[in-house]
Design a protein around this motif. Sequence first.
Motif, short mmCIF file in Angstrom:
data_model
loop_
_atom_site.label_atom_id
_atom_site.label_comp_id
_atom_site.label_asym_id
_atom_site.label_seq_id
_atom_site.Cartn_x
_atom_site.Cartn_y
_atom_site.Cartn_z
N VAL A 221 1.30 5.70 -1.24
CA VAL A 221 0.69 6.96 -1.66
C VAL A 221 1.52 7.48 -2.83
O VAL A 221 2.74 7.66 -2.71
CB VAL A 221 0.66 7.99 -0.51
CG1 VAL A 221 0.15 9.34 -1.04
CG2 VAL A 221 -0.21 7.50 0.64
N ARG B 285 -2.89 10.17 -4.60
CA ARG B 285 -3.79 9.02 -4.68
C ARG B 285 -3.24 7.88 -3.82
O ARG B 285 -2.02 7.67 -3.74
CB ARG B 285 -3.92 8.52 -6.12
CG ARG B 285 -4.30 9.57 -7.14
CD ARG B 285 -5.63 10.22 -6.86
NE ARG B 285 -6.74 9.33 -7.15
CZ ARG B 285 -8.03 9.67 -6.99
NH1 ARG B 285 -8.32 10.89 -6.52
NH2 ARG B 285 -8.98 8.83 -7.28
N GLU B 286 -4.15 7.19 -3.18
CA GLU B 286 -3.78 5.98 -2.43
C GLU B 286 -3.87 4.80 -3.39
O GLU B 286 -4.86 4.66 -4.12
CB GLU B 286 -4.72 5.78 -1.25
CG GLU B 286 -4.62 6.88 -0.20
CD GLU B 286 -5.55 6.63 0.98
OE1 GLU B 286 -5.43 5.56 1.60
OE2 GLU B 286 -6.40 7.50 1.23
N VAL B 287 -2.81 3.97 -3.40
CA VAL B 287 -2.77 2.87 -4.37
C VAL B 287 -2.39 1.56 -3.68
O VAL B 287 -1.73 1.56 -2.64
CB VAL B 287 -1.77 3.16 -5.52
CG1 VAL B 287 -2.22 4.35 -6.33
CG2 VAL B 287 -0.36 3.35 -4.97
N THR C 224 -8.16 5.06 -3.77
CA THR C 224 -8.48 6.30 -3.04
C THR C 224 -9.96 6.35 -2.68
O THR C 224 -10.33 6.53 -1.50
CB THR C 224 -8.09 7.53 -3.87
OG1 THR C 224 -6.75 7.41 -4.29
CG2 THR C 224 -8.29 8.80 -3.06
N GLU C 225 -10.83 6.19 -3.68
CA GLU C 225 -12.27 6.27 -3.44
C GLU C 225 -12.73 5.13 -2.54
O GLU C 225 -13.58 5.30 -1.67
CB GLU C 225 -13.04 6.24 -4.77
CG GLU C 225 -12.69 7.36 -5.73
CD GLU C 225 -12.94 8.73 -5.12
OE1 GLU C 225 -13.85 8.86 -4.27
OE2 GLU C 225 -12.23 9.69 -5.48
N SER D 293 -1.90 16.04 -7.62
CA SER D 293 -2.84 15.38 -6.72
C SER D 293 -2.22 14.12 -6.12
O SER D 293 -1.22 13.60 -6.61
CB SER D 293 -4.13 15.02 -7.46
OG SER D 293 -3.88 14.15 -8.54
N ASN E 144 -10.99 3.68 -0.26
CA ASN E 144 -10.60 3.99 1.11
C ASN E 144 -11.48 5.05 1.74
O ASN E 144 -11.79 5.01 2.93
CB ASN E 144 -9.13 4.43 1.16
CG ASN E 144 -8.18 3.26 1.09
OD1 ASN E 144 -8.60 2.13 1.20
ND2 ASN E 144 -6.89 3.54 0.91
N ILE E 145 -11.88 6.02 0.89
CA ILE E 145 -12.79 7.07 1.40
C ILE E 145 -14.10 6.43 1.84
O ILE E 145 -14.64 6.72 2.91
CB ILE E 145 -13.03 8.14 0.32
CG1 ILE E 145 -11.75 8.96 0.10
CG2 ILE E 145 -14.19 9.05 0.72
CD1 ILE E 145 -11.83 9.92 -1.07
N ASN F 53 0.86 -1.19 0.00
CA ASN F 53 0.00 0.00 0.00
C ASN F 53 0.90 1.24 0.00
O ASN F 53 1.73 1.41 0.90
CB ASN F 53 -0.91 0.04 1.23
CG ASN F 53 -2.15 -0.81 1.06
OD1 ASN F 53 -2.49 -1.18 -0.06
ND2 ASN F 53 -2.83 -1.12 2.15
N ASP G 65 -5.85 2.04 -8.10
CA ASP G 65 -6.23 3.26 -7.37
C ASP G 65 -7.31 2.91 -6.34
O ASP G 65 -8.41 2.52 -6.71
CB ASP G 65 -6.74 4.31 -8.36
CG ASP G 65 -7.06 5.63 -7.67
OD1 ASP G 65 -6.84 5.75 -6.46
OD2 ASP G 65 -7.53 6.55 -8.38
#
Length: 525
Positions: A89, A98-100, A123-124, A96, A126-127, A87, A121
Amino acid sequence: MKRPIYENFNNLEDFYQIFFEGNPAIILLINPKTGQIVDANRSACSFYNYTREEILDKNISKINALSDEEIFKEMKKAELEERSYFNFVHKLGDGSIREVQVYSNPLDIKGEKLLYSVIFDITEENIIKQQEEKYRTLFENTGTATFVVQSDTTIAMANREAERLTGYSKAEIEGKMKFTELIAYKEELEEMLAYHYQRKLNKEDVSNKYEFHLMDKYENIKNVLCQTEIISKTNQSIVSLADITEEKSLKKRLESNELKEEFFSNISHDLKSPLNLILSSVQVLNMYCKNNLAKNNIKKINSYTHMIKQNSYRLLKLVNDLVDLTKIDSNSYNIKLENHNIVEVISLIAQSTKGYIENQDRLFNFNRRTEHKMIACDPFSIERVILNLISNAIKFTNKDDQISVTIDSKDNEVLISVKDTGIGMNETEQKRIFNRFEQVEEGILSGRNILGSGVGLSLIKSLVDLHQGRIEVKSEYGKGSEFIIYIPDRRVKQDNNSYANYDNIGVIEKLNVEFADIYSHPTLE
């Protein structure tokens, strides 16, 4: 020795076309020794917002947010195949973040070991996960039993308070139980289903709160207040339950105490009034006797003795009702069930009251729709029930109104009806008439020479219950009332295997007692 992946293909072009360049996943080839990006497919260029030339000019340290030391440490693990999942960043070309998730494995190409890295990706994701964790934390700590319920009433989620309230664990509830399984009574289930249907049709005008009885895992019945909210754009609802059993019990006790206070206030009046009349009549009679005035005042003396008798009956009825209610409450009331022809029992009771009813300027009708029906009953308790209902019918009817007694048999039950064409009752009165210590409103009694303690119909219901039967009322204000008694069609074993007899010897005296609170009539001799 491992064969390089590309050797399984005719040429490197095949490899790039199939596994690299044309792959919709984000893919980088990285030199683990230097961190240099050796190649990137179209998806990678698009994701990182660089041209191919720009990205091939980058070191992975320019993309990964970790320090150089940490980056090379992780690449070493991937190179040695100690670990393939990471994992990170990553920083994109537009600035920008993104968490990957990175899946990285070594790949030999012409003797050079590279890292073949597939990037996702998240990111979403994880959000959403963070939001779910946040809402789950709130869900778990609301302090109220809360459920997420699907449209078919399956419980998707339940919090700790829901476990405490129901006695079931989350493992037993979530995805396995339907919310409807928690509802204790069938009639409340039907009401709830009708409520939700109406709420879907007209959400704004239908309250989102209602009460029902919940049965927990250990078959305890709890009174709960339910609040529902439909989750927008889903087929689910949030359902919150608050246990109001103690609150309801306290309220009921307070209401009961208020009723008892009112009842005992009425009882004291009902006791004092006839006692005062008896005492004053006795004083007048004593005066006549002392002054030798009896011979010249025969009519007055008869009037005073009638008043004494009449008010003695009133006291006796009141005491009988109170004593029997006390016995029923303490489970010491003796009901003697024997096999009797219930049609004959009701017929004899009706014949006994016919003359009295007609003397009160009411019309009387007795209907037998079955000629013979042997059932287990206590005829003297049944007699008391019917006399009380007829007494009520007389109280709430006027001259030329009709009172009807009917007996019928249907669906393994005997039906006994006492019906009148009198003043009737509104719906509020119908719901409360069988409650202990409650009487009809004073306005209804206005202008009628009748008295009542508020225990009569409650006692009648208890006597019917002791027969494992039930009683209901049908009434329309201004048009009359009908009380219907349902007694199960059953028999009991008797030692001599014969049927018991019932006679109405002494019924006149019972009429004097049961009808004592209709105190305008002449004494029955």
